[in-house]
Design a protein around this motif. Structure first.
Motif, PDB file in Angstrom:
ATOM      1  N   ASN A   1      17.239 133.348 -99.353  1.00  0.00           N
ATOM      2  CA  ASN A   1      16.826 131.951 -99.283  1.00  0.00           C
ATOM      3  C   ASN A   1      15.589 131.899 -98.390  1.00  0.00           C
ATOM      4  O   ASN A   1      15.103 132.939 -97.912  1.00  0.00           O
ATOM      5  CB  ASN A   1      17.952 131.056 -98.761  1.00  0.00           C
ATOM      6  N   ALA A   2      15.063 130.720 -98.159  1.00  0.00           N
ATOM      7  CA  ALA A   2      13.824 130.607 -97.383  1.00  0.00           C
ATOM      8  C   ALA A   2      13.982 131.185 -95.973  1.00  0.00           C
ATOM      9  O   ALA A   2      13.079 131.854 -95.456  1.00  0.00           O
ATOM     10  CB  ALA A   2      13.381 129.153 -97.311  1.00  0.00           C
TER      11      ALA A   2
ATOM     12  N   ALA B   1      14.380 135.109 -96.122  1.00  0.00           N
ATOM     13  CA  ALA B   1      13.095 135.701 -96.508  1.00  0.00           C
ATOM     14  C   ALA B   1      12.139 135.705 -95.319  1.00  0.00           C
ATOM     15  O   ALA B   1      11.408 136.677 -95.084  1.00  0.00           O
ATOM     16  CB  ALA B   1      12.485 134.940 -97.677  1.00  0.00           C
ATOM     17  N   ARG B   2      12.162 134.623 -94.544  1.00  0.00           N
ATOM     18  CA  ARG B   2      11.311 134.548 -93.357  1.00  0.00           C
ATOM     19  C   ARG B   2      11.754 135.572 -92.309  1.00  0.00           C
ATOM     20  O   ARG B   2      10.926 136.176 -91.621  1.00  0.00           O
ATOM     21  CB  ARG B   2      11.357 133.141 -92.773  1.00  0.00           C
TER      22      ARG B   2
ATOM     23  N   GLN C   1      10.359 139.007 -93.124  1.00  0.00           N
ATOM     24  CA  GLN C   1       8.913 139.078 -93.329  1.00  0.00           C
ATOM     25  C   GLN C   1       8.307 140.102 -92.376  1.00  0.00           C
ATOM     26  O   GLN C   1       8.670 140.160 -91.202  1.00  0.00           O
ATOM     27  CB  GLN C   1       8.283 137.706 -93.089  1.00  0.00           C
TER      28      GLN C   1
END
Length: 207
Positions: A112-113, A116-117, A120
């Motif tokens: 999900n966002a 994923a962050r 990174q």
């Protein structure tokens, strides 16, 4: 055309930015097991694609990092001095870790966002871009590149293709790394887990 990879030896640069315990405490709220899995697949991505590019892997490991009262985890894949094509180095050392971690999140239903962050890896990107530029092989961060060069999106696309193709090998290395009591594999152990050879160190002149 080849480039010496000893410029990237150790990949210790990332311990003081994206992977710091302070950042993990504020950005990554997943369980320790989930975070270790991401680190393992990240390093396995580097290891497998690096060895396929002809680089000699010395070891792969996960380790605890303590800073400013916070404790977190990070990983490192260490290479012996060897040579490789600039695009292969950019893929293996710059993009492979994040792409492999994202694929593991997707396969496990965790993507999900926020996650994923958390995985990174701008530190990998910036470090390899700087190293290649210093060696006379600039990587464009825009949509187009000068003739004979390539863009970061070219690197990402190649990394996605390579990670997909080598996913069983990357998974095998990640699981072997997680299964080791010290979260450490020698380069030969990583190669054995992947069912491939750890390239013999080369000493020809690099660019």
């Amino acid at each position: 055309m080849t480039l010496r990879s000893n410029l990237t030896r150790g990949r210790t640069y990332h311990l003081l930015d994206d992977h710091t315990p302070r950042r993990q405490a504020h950005v990554d709220v997943r369980s320790l097991t989930q975070r270790l899995q991401s680190h393992a697949f990240h390093e396995a991505g580097h290891a497998v694609l690096g060895m396929l590019a002809g680089l000699t892997c010395e070891h792969v490991k996960l380790h605890r990092v303590e800073q400013d009262g916070f404790t977190g985890w990070s990983g490192v894949t260490r290479w012996a001095p060897s040579t490789g094509r600039p695009l292969d180095l950019a893929v293996a050392l710059g993009a492979a870790g994040e792409v492999a971690a994202l694929r593991q999140l997707e396969e496990s239903g965790q993507l999900n966002a926020a996650t994923a962050r958390a995985v990174q890896s701008d530190h990998d990107k910036q470090a390899v871009i700087s190293l290649l530029a210093a060696a006379g092989h600039p990587v464009s961060d825009s949509a187009s590149a000068a003739r004979g060069s390539f863009t970061w999106e070219d690197v990402r696309k190649q990394a996605r293709d390579d990670v997909l193709r080598e996913w069983p090998c990357i998974t095998a290395v990640a699981l072997a790394l997680l299964a080791d009591p010290d979260f450490t594999l020698s380069g030969d152990q990583a190669a054995q887990a992947a069912g491939m050879e750890n390239p013999v160190q080369r000493n020809e002149p690099g660019l």
